[in-house]
Write an enzyme that holds these catalytic residues in place. Structure first.
Site, PDB file in Angstrom:
ATOM      1  N   ALA A  32     -23.391 -25.476 -44.888  1.00 59.27           N
ATOM      2  CA  ALA A  32     -23.092 -26.440 -46.229  1.00 59.27           C
ATOM      3  C   ALA A  32     -22.179 -25.680 -46.979  1.00 59.27           C
ATOM      4  O   ALA A  32     -22.561 -25.286 -48.125  1.00 59.27           O
ATOM      5  CB  ALA A  32     -24.526 -26.558 -46.813  1.00 59.27           C
ATOM      6  N   HIS A  37     -17.920 -20.097 -50.473  1.00 61.79           N
ATOM      7  CA  HIS A  37     -17.861 -19.547 -49.188  1.00 61.79           C
ATOM      8  C   HIS A  37     -16.180 -19.653 -48.881  1.00 61.79           C
ATOM      9  O   HIS A  37     -15.738 -18.510 -48.045  1.00 61.79           O
ATOM     10  CB  HIS A  37     -18.466 -20.620 -48.220  1.00 61.79           C
ATOM     11  CG  HIS A  37     -19.835 -20.637 -48.222  1.00 61.79           C
ATOM     12  ND1 HIS A  37     -20.577 -21.956 -48.598  1.00 61.79           N
ATOM     13  CD2 HIS A  37     -21.009 -19.941 -48.011  1.00 61.79           C
ATOM     14  CE1 HIS A  37     -21.595 -21.670 -48.647  1.00 61.79           C
ATOM     15  NE2 HIS A  37     -21.925 -20.339 -48.113  1.00 61.79           N
ATOM     16  N   GLN A  61     -35.401 -15.233 -42.746  1.00 64.76           N
ATOM     17  CA  GLN A  61     -35.213 -14.847 -44.192  1.00 64.76           C
ATOM     18  C   GLN A  61     -35.945 -15.754 -45.400  1.00 64.76           C
ATOM     19  O   GLN A  61     -35.552 -15.606 -46.556  1.00 64.76           O
ATOM     20  CB  GLN A  61     -33.408 -14.391 -44.684  1.00 64.76           C
ATOM     21  CG  GLN A  61     -32.716 -15.694 -44.710  1.00 64.76           C
ATOM     22  CD  GLN A  61     -31.364 -15.270 -44.815  1.00 64.76           C
ATOM     23  OE1 GLN A  61     -30.637 -14.850 -44.007  1.00 64.76           O
ATOM     24  NE2 GLN A  61     -30.771 -15.595 -45.808  1.00 64.76           N
ATOM     25  N   GLY A 147     -20.498 -12.488 -51.287  1.00 62.83           N
ATOM     26  CA  GLY A 147     -20.498 -12.875 -52.561  1.00 62.83           C
ATOM     27  C   GLY A 147     -21.367 -12.072 -53.409  1.00 62.83           C
ATOM     28  O   GLY A 147     -22.431 -11.901 -53.206  1.00 62.83           O
ATOM     29  N   GLU A 148     -20.787 -11.897 -54.668  1.00 61.83           N
ATOM     30  CA  GLU A 148     -21.639 -11.206 -55.888  1.00 61.83           C
ATOM     31  C   GLU A 148     -22.930 -12.319 -56.270  1.00 61.83           C
ATOM     32  O   GLU A 148     -23.498 -11.856 -57.010  1.00 61.83           O
ATOM     33  CB  GLU A 148     -20.792 -10.845 -56.867  1.00 61.83           C
ATOM     34  CG  GLU A 148     -19.857  -9.486 -56.550  1.00 61.83           C
ATOM     35  CD  GLU A 148     -19.065  -8.781 -57.656  1.00 61.83           C
ATOM     36  OE1 GLU A 148     -18.724  -9.434 -58.447  1.00 61.83           O
ATOM     37  OE2 GLU A 148     -18.907  -7.704 -57.487  1.00 61.83           O
ATOM     38  N   GLN A 153     -28.406  -8.843 -52.461  1.00 58.90           N
ATOM     39  CA  GLN A 153     -28.386  -8.925 -50.916  1.00 58.90           C
ATOM     40  C   GLN A 153     -26.961  -7.883 -50.779  1.00 58.90           C
ATOM     41  O   GLN A 153     -26.962  -7.421 -49.589  1.00 58.90           O
ATOM     42  CB  GLN A 153     -27.848 -10.376 -50.679  1.00 58.90           C
ATOM     43  CG  GLN A 153     -27.332 -10.622 -49.167  1.00 58.90           C
ATOM     44  CD  GLN A 153     -27.068 -12.056 -48.790  1.00 58.90           C
ATOM     45  OE1 GLN A 153     -28.089 -12.688 -48.484  1.00 58.90           O
ATOM     46  NE2 GLN A 153     -26.101 -12.528 -49.094  1.00 58.90           N
ATOM     47  N   SER A 186     -25.147 -23.553 -51.831  1.00 58.65           N
ATOM     48  CA  SER A 186     -25.481 -24.670 -50.904  1.00 58.65           C
ATOM     49  C   SER A 186     -26.894 -25.587 -51.511  1.00 58.65           C
ATOM     50  O   SER A 186     -26.969 -26.709 -51.264  1.00 58.65           O
ATOM     51  CB  SER A 186     -25.898 -24.291 -49.532  1.00 58.65           C
ATOM     52  OG  SER A 186     -24.751 -23.468 -49.168  1.00 58.65           O
ATOM     53  N   ARG A 187     -27.507 -24.836 -52.142  1.00 56.78           N
ATOM     54  CA  ARG A 187     -29.033 -25.349 -52.791  1.00 56.78           C
ATOM     55  C   ARG A 187     -28.536 -26.311 -53.949  1.00 56.78           C
ATOM     56  O   ARG A 187     -29.495 -27.352 -54.117  1.00 56.78           O
ATOM     57  CB  ARG A 187     -30.101 -24.392 -53.281  1.00 56.78           C
ATOM     58  CG  ARG A 187     -30.743 -23.771 -52.240  1.00 56.78           C
ATOM     59  CD  ARG A 187     -31.648 -22.832 -52.771  1.00 56.78           C
ATOM     60  NE  ARG A 187     -32.388 -22.125 -51.474  1.00 56.78           N
ATOM     61  CZ  ARG A 187     -31.905 -21.092 -51.002  1.00 56.78           C
ATOM     62  NH1 ARG A 187     -31.108 -20.315 -51.173  1.00 56.78           N
ATOM     63  NH2 ARG A 187     -32.707 -20.651 -49.926  1.00 56.78           N
TER      64      ARG A 187
HETATM   65  P1  AMP Z   1     -25.010 -18.267 -47.898  1.00 52.96           P
HETATM   66  O1  AMP Z   1     -24.201 -19.328 -46.712  1.00 52.96           O
HETATM   67  O2  AMP Z   1     -25.712 -18.779 -49.096  1.00 52.96           O
HETATM   68  O3  AMP Z   1     -25.825 -17.255 -47.067  1.00 52.96           O
HETATM   69  O4  AMP Z   1     -23.845 -17.507 -48.344  1.00 52.96           O
HETATM   70  C1  AMP Z   1     -22.751 -17.036 -47.580  1.00 52.96           C
HETATM   71  C2  AMP Z   1     -22.030 -16.070 -48.562  1.00 52.96           C
HETATM   72  O5  AMP Z   1     -21.200 -16.630 -49.212  1.00 52.96           O
HETATM   73  C3  AMP Z   1     -22.876 -15.021 -49.101  1.00 52.96           C
HETATM   74  O6  AMP Z   1     -22.119 -13.609 -49.081  1.00 52.96           O
HETATM   75  C4  AMP Z   1     -22.820 -15.490 -50.544  1.00 52.96           C
HETATM   76  O7  AMP Z   1     -23.101 -14.360 -51.671  1.00 52.96           O
HETATM   77  C5  AMP Z   1     -21.596 -16.249 -50.675  1.00 52.96           C
HETATM   78  N1  AMP Z   1     -21.495 -17.190 -51.593  1.00 52.96           N
HETATM   79  C6  AMP Z   1     -22.417 -18.123 -51.559  1.00 52.96           C
HETATM   80  N2  AMP Z   1     -22.222 -18.745 -52.899  1.00 52.96           N
HETATM   81  C7  AMP Z   1     -21.115 -17.966 -53.403  1.00 52.96           C
HETATM   82  C8  AMP Z   1     -20.619 -18.389 -54.911  1.00 52.96           C
HETATM   83  N3  AMP Z   1     -20.744 -19.223 -55.582  1.00 52.96           N
HETATM   84  N4  AMP Z   1     -19.546 -17.420 -54.952  1.00 52.96           N
HETATM   85  C9  AMP Z   1     -19.202 -16.480 -54.098  1.00 52.96           C
HETATM   86  N5  AMP Z   1     -19.913 -16.308 -53.212  1.00 52.96           N
HETATM   87  C10 AMP Z   1     -20.696 -17.047 -52.797  1.00 52.96           C
END
Ligand code: AMP
Length: 278
Positions: A32, A37, A61, A147-148, A153, A186-187
């Site tokens: 998503a 990302h 998770q 990502g921060e 995490q 994504s949420r």
């Molecule tokens: P996820 O698909 O939510 O597991 O995120 C995958 C990676 O993308 C993780 O390292 C997240 O921290 C990063 N990420 C998600 N949203 C953001 C954002 N808005 N800004 C920077 N990094 C992000």
């Protein structure tokens, strides 16, 4: 762009690239995909010769079954986006491929997984660590980009690499936001138009809180944030001001040189998180 779903195949493709002298940059995701990302991928493209993106919604998770079921999935759109970004390899394993047997491993992250997300989502970070370690051992990247947005995490993953002695560098990437300041996630796709607008209060409040640091005590800033949420339609789960290295809470500004504020809040039934450097 190569799309791979088997562990055996990705290992052999990566090995070929590495033998030819290429560095591997790895961006793990749950799909998503959005600009948050994509910003990780942009950084990986700058630093590494070959970029691998994984898409895997990791059941381990999710401490909430409904959250897992409702997690947005949009594989064909994701693949189109990854092609436009010049990604070299997409790894999309099935749950059976990643977990052929039941997994039982418990990590000791000390304080890092006892607070905030760790406290409110029991087992979440252990599940994250299991999948991340597994992905690192499969992909064997030189760099992995996180990502921060998910700062806690990121701390856990750094600790994981240290305790499991995995030979790679973790590259932190800044939070990407929507125009109204809401951290991309994504949420966010599950928010109504109105909720998405109202959720802007999270970043607005965090930004105001940071400005208050010079003139107010830590407790006053905490009070301010709680009050802002009380007056909004969002329901605050926690707001914590902590030392960014240990994630331990602090009592006054002088307790740490590296301070961060963390929020989790519900907009309707969608749980949103954000954080900011003080
Ligand atoms: P996820 O698909 O939510 O597991 O995120 C995958 C990676 O993308 C993780 O390292 C997240 O921290 C990063 N990420 C998600 N949203 C953001 C954002 N808005 N800004 C920077 N990094 C992000």
């Amino acid at each position: 762009m190569i799309i791979v779903d088997s562990i055996k195949q990705i290992k052999s493709v990566v090995k070929c690239y590495k033998t030819a002298g290429n560095t591997i940059g790895f961006v793990p995701t749950m799909g998503a995909l959005h600009n948050g990302h994509l910003s990780l991928i942009t950084q990986a493209k700058k630093k590494d010769d070959i970029v691998v993106v994984s898409i895997f919604v990791n059941p381990l998770q999710f401490n909430n079954k409904e959250d897992l079921e409702k997690y947005p999935r949009n594989v064909s759109k994701d693949i189109d986006l990854l092609k436009t970004k010049g990604v070299d390899i997409v790894f999309m394993p099935s749950v059976e491929e990643m977990y052929p047997q039941e997994v039982e491993k418990t990590y000791d992250f000390g304080q890092l997984d006892k607070v905030m997300e760790g406290a409110f989502r029991p087992g979440h970070f252990n599940g994250v660590a299991i999948v991340v370690e597994r992905l690192f051992r499969i992909v064997q990247p030189n760099h992995a980009y996180f990502g921060e947005k998910d700062f806690q995490q990121l701390s856990i993953v750094k600790k994981l690499v240290e305790i499991e002695k995995i030979d790679l560098e973790i590259i932190p990437c800044p939070i990407i936001r929507e125009e109204n300041g809401l951290a991309m996630s994504s949420r966010n796709e599950r928010l109504t138009k109105e909720e998405r607008e109202k959720a802007a209060i999270i970043y607005q409040t965090l930004s105001k809180a940071v400005k208050m640091k010079a003139d107010y005590t830590l407790q006053e800033v905490e009070q301010f944030v709680k009050q802002q949420f009380k007056e909004s339609v969002l329901e605050l789960e926690y707001f914590s001001i902590v030392d960014a290295d240990t994630l331990s809470s602090i009592k006054k500004w002088s307790d740490s040189k590296n301070i961060r504020g963390f929020v989790a809040a519900f907009a309707g039934n969608v749980r949103l998180i954000d954080n900011i450097a003080f």
